[in-house]
Design an enzyme around this catalytic site. Sequence first.
Site, PDB file in Angstrom:
ATOM      1  N   TYR A 171      19.469   1.067  10.253  1.00 16.82           N
ATOM      2  CA  TYR A 171      20.864   0.634  10.393  1.00 16.82           C
ATOM      3  C   TYR A 171      21.133  -0.683   9.659  1.00 16.82           C
ATOM      4  O   TYR A 171      22.274  -1.035   9.404  1.00 16.82           O
ATOM      5  CB  TYR A 171      21.248   0.472  11.873  1.00 16.82           C
ATOM      6  CG  TYR A 171      21.344   1.782  12.634  1.00 16.82           C
ATOM      7  CD1 TYR A 171      21.145   3.006  11.996  1.00 16.82           C
ATOM      8  CD2 TYR A 171      21.637   1.797  13.982  1.00 16.82           C
ATOM      9  CE1 TYR A 171      21.220   4.199  12.705  1.00 16.82           C
ATOM     10  CE2 TYR A 171      21.714   2.993  14.694  1.00 16.82           C
ATOM     11  CZ  TYR A 171      21.499   4.181  14.044  1.00 16.82           C
ATOM     12  OH  TYR A 171      21.581   5.364  14.735  1.00 16.82           O
TER      13      TYR A 171
ATOM     14  N   LYS B  11       7.526   8.737  14.047  1.00 16.77           N
ATOM     15  CA  LYS B  11       7.408   9.944  13.209  1.00 16.77           C
ATOM     16  C   LYS B  11       6.268   9.684  12.228  1.00 16.77           C
ATOM     17  O   LYS B  11       6.423   9.759  11.004  1.00 16.77           O
ATOM     18  CB  LYS B  11       8.764  10.195  12.497  1.00 16.77           C
ATOM     19  CG  LYS B  11       8.889  11.535  11.829  1.00 16.77           C
ATOM     20  CD  LYS B  11       8.982  12.703  12.780  1.00 16.77           C
ATOM     21  CE  LYS B  11       9.024  13.995  11.998  1.00 16.77           C
ATOM     22  NZ  LYS B  11       8.799  15.197  12.834  1.00 16.77           N
TER      23      LYS B  11
ATOM     24  N   ASP C 207      10.552  14.287  17.481  1.00 18.04           N
ATOM     25  CA  ASP C 207      11.062  15.636  17.770  1.00 18.04           C
ATOM     26  C   ASP C 207      10.493  16.144  19.093  1.00 18.04           C
ATOM     27  O   ASP C 207      11.198  16.725  19.913  1.00 18.04           O
ATOM     28  CB  ASP C 207      10.759  16.597  16.608  1.00 18.04           C
ATOM     29  CG  ASP C 207       9.373  16.412  16.012  1.00 18.04           C
ATOM     30  OD1 ASP C 207       8.729  15.394  16.309  1.00 18.04           O
ATOM     31  OD2 ASP C 207       8.932  17.287  15.262  1.00 18.04           O
TER      32      ASP C 207
ATOM     33  N   ASP D 299      18.698   5.164  19.512  1.00 19.58           N
ATOM     34  CA  ASP D 299      20.125   5.446  19.635  1.00 19.58           C
ATOM     35  C   ASP D 299      20.306   6.879  20.158  1.00 19.58           C
ATOM     36  O   ASP D 299      21.033   7.140  21.125  1.00 19.58           O
ATOM     37  CB  ASP D 299      20.751   5.295  18.233  1.00 19.58           C
ATOM     38  CG  ASP D 299      22.263   5.297  18.258  1.00 19.58           C
ATOM     39  OD1 ASP D 299      22.840   5.378  19.356  1.00 19.58           O
ATOM     40  OD2 ASP D 299      22.871   5.233  17.171  1.00 19.58           O
TER      41      ASP D 299
ATOM     42  N   ASP E 155      20.911   8.174  24.380  1.00 22.35           N
ATOM     43  CA  ASP E 155      22.101   8.936  24.778  1.00 22.35           C
ATOM     44  C   ASP E 155      21.700  10.250  25.449  1.00 22.35           C
ATOM     45  O   ASP E 155      22.326  10.687  26.416  1.00 22.35           O
ATOM     46  CB  ASP E 155      22.988   9.245  23.560  1.00 22.35           C
ATOM     47  CG  ASP E 155      24.039   8.159  23.356  1.00 22.35           C
ATOM     48  OD1 ASP E 155      23.877   7.071  23.939  1.00 22.35           O
ATOM     49  OD2 ASP E 155      25.015   8.398  22.629  1.00 22.35           O
TER      50      ASP E 155
END
Length: 361
Positions: free
Chosen positions: A141, A192, A224, A248, A252
Amino acid sequence: MAYKIAILPGDGIGPEIINQAEKLLQCLQQDFGFNMELESAAIGGAGYDAVGHPLPEASLVLCQQADAILLGSVGGPQYESLDRDLRPERGLLGLRASLELFSNLRPAMLYPQLVNASSLKPDIVSGLDIMIVRELTGGIYFGKPRGIRELENGEREGFNTLVYAEHEIERIARSAFDIAMLRNKKLCSVDKANVLEVSELWREVVVQVGNDYPEVELSHLYVDNAAMQLVRAPKQFDVIVTTNMFGDILSDTAAMLTGSIGMLPSASLDRDGKGMYEPIHGSAPDIAGKSIANPLAMLLSVAMMLRYSLGEPELANLIDTAVGNVLNQGFRTADIAEGGNTVSTVEMGDAVVAALRALVK
Ligand code: NAD
């Protein structure tokens, strides 16, 4: 010495729910010997309306000088046509960056009274209590270079950079291990590393930091698989630590396991544990001004502030207990009502204050 708490009501339902937080703090001051000084300032759309900027200089200075910050929420449709740099969300991002609030704590906790609010089966989610620690000021980001450029053949190409320096990984890992020590001493790092070099370094540094926390059981999952496990068997997790973007998305997902956005608080901390505390939800312009917003995420944010920045875990526990008691007594705002009677934002705030007072008597 009095704790200095900066109060940033913000936009939409922000002022309505922050009023309830102030009421709760005043009760702590009157009945529990909590010594504080509150000062309010504008942020977000309110900052823009007041002085033409979403993070007014005076608000930033107040936050820099405070021991902790309580934020309602920012944003609203009336600000969406402003230049990107003047939009309410920029005020929040600017504050996080200026104060180096790199460690975002997002609990996902399901109150037993609200087990039917989840979209998952009660036996999968009942008793759920996860803390996601998300890196907040680095990663893709913020990484540079970034942009949209035109290639020689005239086609456009968008690009971002996923970058983490060792010190950024080290400090978020340390923050997560510290939190795991306050909880059940289980930490899962999500990356990852099978595909990304930056994740390889992430994993290496997390393992190194873990050497300083022999009591914490450290595990690793690819993102994943972590997403899958969160909806398959979420109770296997205690604390999760991960990068900005993975966090992020996963936070959620975890939040939604509890089914009620109006119930979840969050914290963003710096290296010394100073922090900004806010509900995970936004400014809910659709219900603003109607006094139907659920203030509990805001009140639980006060509890997090007491626990993580002000070193008052007993008071934090009392607020958590008072919220549980109010739910037991059947108080529900419209978002968690399941068809029964509902109370207003103010009535819910009053009920929590009354439940808190009842704990001293
Ligand atoms: P939102 O979280 O504001 O609302 C989503 C839905 O949840 C709405 O139906 C709303 O009524 C409901 N809701 C949210 N909080 C509630 C509460 N306490 N009680 C009862 N119901 C509640 O998300 P959105 O609609 O996508 O965004 C609205 C604005 O908030 C946008 O401007 C967005 O940019 C901003 N936003 C701000 C923050 C923040 O301040 N940290 C976070 C997310 C979104």
